[in-house]
Design an enzyme around this catalytic site. Structure first.
Site, PDB file in Angstrom:
ATOM      1  N   LYS A 206      25.988  43.210  34.319  1.00 27.53           N
ATOM      2  CA  LYS A 206      25.333  44.215  35.155  1.00 27.53           C
ATOM      3  C   LYS A 206      23.995  44.716  34.632  1.00 27.53           C
ATOM      4  CE  LYS A 206      29.125  46.639  37.423  1.00 27.53           C
ATOM      5  NZ  LYS A 206      29.815  47.927  37.223  1.00 27.53           N
ATOM      6  N   GLY A 380      28.865  49.750  24.025  1.00 32.05           N
ATOM      7  CA  GLY A 380      28.192  50.922  24.584  1.00 32.05           C
ATOM      8  C   GLY A 380      27.559  51.776  23.503  1.00 32.05           C
TER       9      GLY A 380
HETATM   10  C1  3PG Z   1      34.581  49.931  23.733  1.00 30.46           C
HETATM   11  O1  3PG Z   1      35.377  49.013  23.888  1.00 30.46           O
HETATM   12  O2  3PG Z   1      33.407  49.839  24.129  1.00 30.46           O
HETATM   13  C2  3PG Z   1      35.010  51.156  23.004  1.00 30.46           C
HETATM   14  O3  3PG Z   1      36.273  50.995  22.438  1.00 30.46           O
HETATM   15  C3  3PG Z   1      34.947  52.348  23.920  1.00 30.46           C
HETATM   16  O4  3PG Z   1      35.846  52.192  24.970  1.00 30.46           O
HETATM   17  P1  3PG Z   1      35.535  52.901  26.371  1.00 30.46           P
HETATM   18  O5  3PG Z   1      34.311  52.245  26.913  1.00 30.46           O
HETATM   19  O6  3PG Z   1      36.763  52.689  27.200  1.00 30.46           O
HETATM   20  O7  3PG Z   1      35.302  54.365  26.073  1.00 30.46           O
END
Ligand code: 3PG
Ligand code: MG
Length: 399
Positions: A206, A380
């Protein structure tokens, strides 16, 4: 950085003390068997856990897994992770079947010095992810009762304002674990003064997920190579037809604008592998990007693209890579990701692999992890760090 570290805590002495460790043990599981398909995140916290065990702490580990909706959901149980963690530590990991309930209380109370417990999935409790401060705080109180000190080693979750990440450190003496420190040290090198040329490779499905980081990186990088599912929205913005490939229609104008402002820094694929269907055995061919048939979809970048991207990477002194170039889980569409990964390992550069998927790709393709400068455990989290955002988990440690 005004953050206390695990070494500071160890210097105080932790023997006999309960140390609550927030880890990110959110590992990918096989959909059919539930088996752990990549244990990289478990291995990444071993240095912190090992040091605490050795120092005689009572180690209470907590983590999330997946995205359960605030109530127990067996498919997201951390039990298999407890087993794997025990194998890697070479010691039994005492598993609590709830997070802050009766099982957790007795498991923690029964820990001997140097023993390790793992609590059940934090996200089985609505308080963990609640936007309501009081609800989060109430859950944080219960968690904090299990520790005399708190260690954050969950780099992959530091961008989440969740009880275990943000509110617990406000309630206990807190330090950064070895993994969090190493991640921040590496990523700060990329933002502060990267050796040039600095080349970034972005993939994944994305554009909307990557928009903020593209905006933040454009002024800093020398080259930005874009592949993966999101390249089709950029190709569309160049006026090309993309068949039935992934396309974020509402992002086309944004992509056009980025291309116009990029000063030629953005490099897009020149050829792609198109298939009849999203399936491992689908019929497929390599075509030029201006010749994508209307009924087919692109599932990988093509060999000429790999060659062009590799040439850019071979010049680089600093590389950051996030996101696969294609559907690498299917062998027919793995060549792009493999080719880029290999080019990164060959470059005489400091290279950072950011993110769950690209890190998993490195291991799934059998590439040598040690030929990369650093493989981040945070997808992230590493992107938000590079965007220059305040990360709640890091901010909480600074206070
Ligand atoms: C990830 O896998 O990016 C982290 O463990 C955070 O998980 P989340 O995006 O579900 O908060
Ligand atoms: Mg994620």
């Amino acid at each position: 950085m005004s953050i206390r570290t695990l070494d500071d805590l160890l210097a105080e002495g932790v023997s006999g003390r309960r140390v609550l460790v927030r880890a990110d043990l959110n590992v990918p599981l096989d959909k059919q068997t539930g088996a752990i398909t990549d244990d990289g995140r478990i291995r990444a916290v071993l240095p912190t856990l090992g040091a605490l065990v050795e120092a005689g702490a009572k180690v209470v580990v907590c983590s999330h897994l997946g995205r359960p909706k605030g109530a127990p959901d067996p498919q997201f149980s951390l039990r298999p992770v407890a087993g794997r963690l025990g194998e890697l530590l070479g010691a039994r990991v005492h598993f609590a079947t709830d997070t802050v309930g009766e099982s957790a209380r007795s498991t923690v109370a029964d820990l001997a010095d140097g023993q390790v417990a793992l609590l059940e999935n934090l996200r089985f409790n609505a308080g963990e992810t609640s936007k309501d401060e009081a609800e989060r705080g109430a859950f944080a109180d219960q968690l904090a009762a299990f520790g005399d000190a708190y260690v954050d080693d969950a780099f992959g979750a530091v961008h989440r304002k969740h009880a275990s990440v943000f509110d617990v450190p406000a309630r206990l003496p807190h330090v950064a674990g070895r993994l969090v420190l190493r991640e921040v040290e590496v990523l700060s090198k990329l933002t502060a003064d990267p050796e040039r040329p600095y080349v970034v490779v972005l993939g994944g499905s994305k554009v909307s997920d990557k928009l903020a980081v593209i905006e933040a990186l454009l002024p800093t990088v020398d080259r930005l190579l874009i592949g993966g599912g999101m390249c089709f929205t950029f190709l569309k913005a160049q006026g090309l037809e993309v068949g039935t490939s992934l396309l974020e229609k509402d992002m086309v104008d944004t992509c056009r604008n980025l291309l116009e402002r990029s000063g030629g820094k953005i490099m897009l694929p020149v050829d792609v592998v198109v298939a009849d269907a999203f399936a491992p055995d689908a019929a497929h061919d390599t075509v030029r990007v201006d010749g994508i048939p209307s009924h087919r979809l692109g599932l990988d970048v093509g060999p000429e693209t790999v060659a062009g991207f590799s040439a850019a990477l071979s010049q680089a002194k600093t590389i950051f890579w996030n996101g696969p170039m294609g559907v690498f889980e299917m062998p027919a569409f793995a060549a792009g990701t493999r080719g880029i990964a290999e080019a990164i390992t060959k470059a005489d550069a400091f290279s950072v692999v950011g993110g769950g998927d690209s890190a998993a790709a490195v291991r799934a393709l059998g590439l040598d992890e040690s030929s990369f400068g650093h493989i981040s455990t945070g997808g992230g989290a590493s992107l938000e760090y590079l965007e220059g955002k305040t990360l709640p988990g890091i901010a909480a440690l600074e206070n």
